[in-house]
Design a protein around this motif. Structure first.
Motif, mmCIF file in Angstrom:
data_model
loop_
_atom_site.group_PDB
_atom_site.id
_atom_site.type_symbol
_atom_site.label_atom_id
_atom_site.label_comp_id
_atom_site.label_asym_id
_atom_site.label_seq_id
_atom_site.Cartn_x
_atom_site.Cartn_y
_atom_site.Cartn_z
ATOM 1 N N GLY A 79 8.866 141.872 67.088
ATOM 2 C CA GLY A 79 9.252 142.103 65.711
ATOM 3 C C GLY A 79 8.064 142.439 64.840
ATOM 4 O O GLY A 79 6.980 142.754 65.330
ATOM 5 N N THR A 80 8.277 142.352 63.522
ATOM 6 C CA THR A 80 7.214 142.577 62.551
ATOM 7 C C THR A 80 7.201 141.421 61.566
ATOM 8 O O THR A 80 8.223 140.782 61.322
ATOM 9 N N ALA A 81 6.017 141.168 60.999
ATOM 10 C CA ALA A 81 5.869 140.104 60.014
ATOM 11 C C ALA A 81 4.927 140.574 58.921
ATOM 12 O O ALA A 81 4.012 141.360 59.167
ATOM 13 N N LEU A 82 5.155 140.083 57.710
ATOM 14 C CA LEU A 82 4.331 140.433 56.563
ATOM 15 C C LEU A 82 3.282 139.348 56.374
ATOM 16 O O LEU A 82 3.586 138.245 55.928
ATOM 17 N N ASN A 137 0.810 130.558 59.912
ATOM 18 C CA ASN A 137 0.371 131.627 59.015
ATOM 19 C C ASN A 137 1.003 131.564 57.623
ATOM 20 O O ASN A 137 0.772 132.445 56.813
ATOM 21 N N LYS A 138 1.817 130.542 57.368
ATOM 22 C CA LYS A 138 2.489 130.376 56.068
ATOM 23 C C LYS A 138 3.332 131.586 55.685
ATOM 24 O O LYS A 138 3.343 132.025 54.543
ATOM 25 N N ILE A 139 4.038 132.143 56.656
ATOM 26 C CA ILE A 139 4.909 133.295 56.412
ATOM 27 C C ILE A 139 6.333 132.793 56.210
ATOM 28 O O ILE A 139 6.837 131.985 56.989
ATOM 29 N N LYS A 140 6.984 133.284 55.172
ATOM 30 C CA LYS A 140 8.362 132.902 54.892
ATOM 31 C C LYS A 140 9.303 133.594 55.880
ATOM 32 O O LYS A 140 9.016 134.673 56.389
ATOM 33 N N ILE A 146 9.793 137.810 58.106
ATOM 34 C CA ILE A 146 9.724 137.996 59.557
ATOM 35 C C ILE A 146 10.983 138.732 59.989
ATOM 36 O O ILE A 146 12.098 138.263 59.753
ATOM 37 N N LYS A 147 10.812 139.885 60.599
ATOM 38 C CA LYS A 147 11.937 140.680 61.093
ATOM 39 C C LYS A 147 11.866 140.719 62.615
ATOM 40 O O LYS A 147 10.958 141.320 63.187
ATOM 41 N N ILE A 148 12.831 140.081 63.258
ATOM 42 C CA ILE A 148 12.888 140.074 64.720
ATOM 43 C C ILE A 148 13.727 141.266 65.160
ATOM 44 O O ILE A 148 14.873 141.409 64.753
ATOM 45 N N GLU A 149 13.134 142.116 65.995
ATOM 46 C CA GLU A 149 13.796 143.343 66.427
ATOM 47 C C GLU A 149 14.425 143.217 67.809
ATOM 48 O O GLU A 149 15.436 143.845 68.091
#
Length: 85
Positions: free
Chosen positions: A11-14, A50-53, A57-60
């Motif tokens: 996926g991708t993460a910000l 990483n303190k990402i909400k 987080i987009k799981i592909e």
């Protein structure tokens, strides 16, 4: 009793949402009972490390992988164990 399987989650993460937002791709190998549990582990892992909400987080893709396809050495070693003492 269910058997623990190894899943590959892509996926991708910000990252760095507050200062300089960077969208990055990730591939994470996870040991879990099912796909839902693997997805939940990825959310909690990136949230704690990483303190990402969760909404960043987009799981592909989530797919079960065989022991030969595992790239993470620590996951591969644990998957090959018969029992833990």
């Amino acid at each position: 009793m269910e058997e623990i399987k190894v899943y590959m989650v892509k996926g991708t993460a910000l990252f760095n949402e507050s200062s300089f937002p960077t969208k990055q791709k990730f591939t994470k190998f996870v040991r879990a009972l099912n796909e839902k549990q693997a997805m939940e582990y990825v959310y909690t892992y990136f949230g704690s490390k990483n303190k990402i909400k969760r909404h960043n987080i987009k799981i592909e893709e989530i797919k079960e992988v065989s022991p030969e396809e595992i790239a993470d050495r620590s996951i591969k070693d644990i998957a090959e164990l018969d029992k833990i003492i």
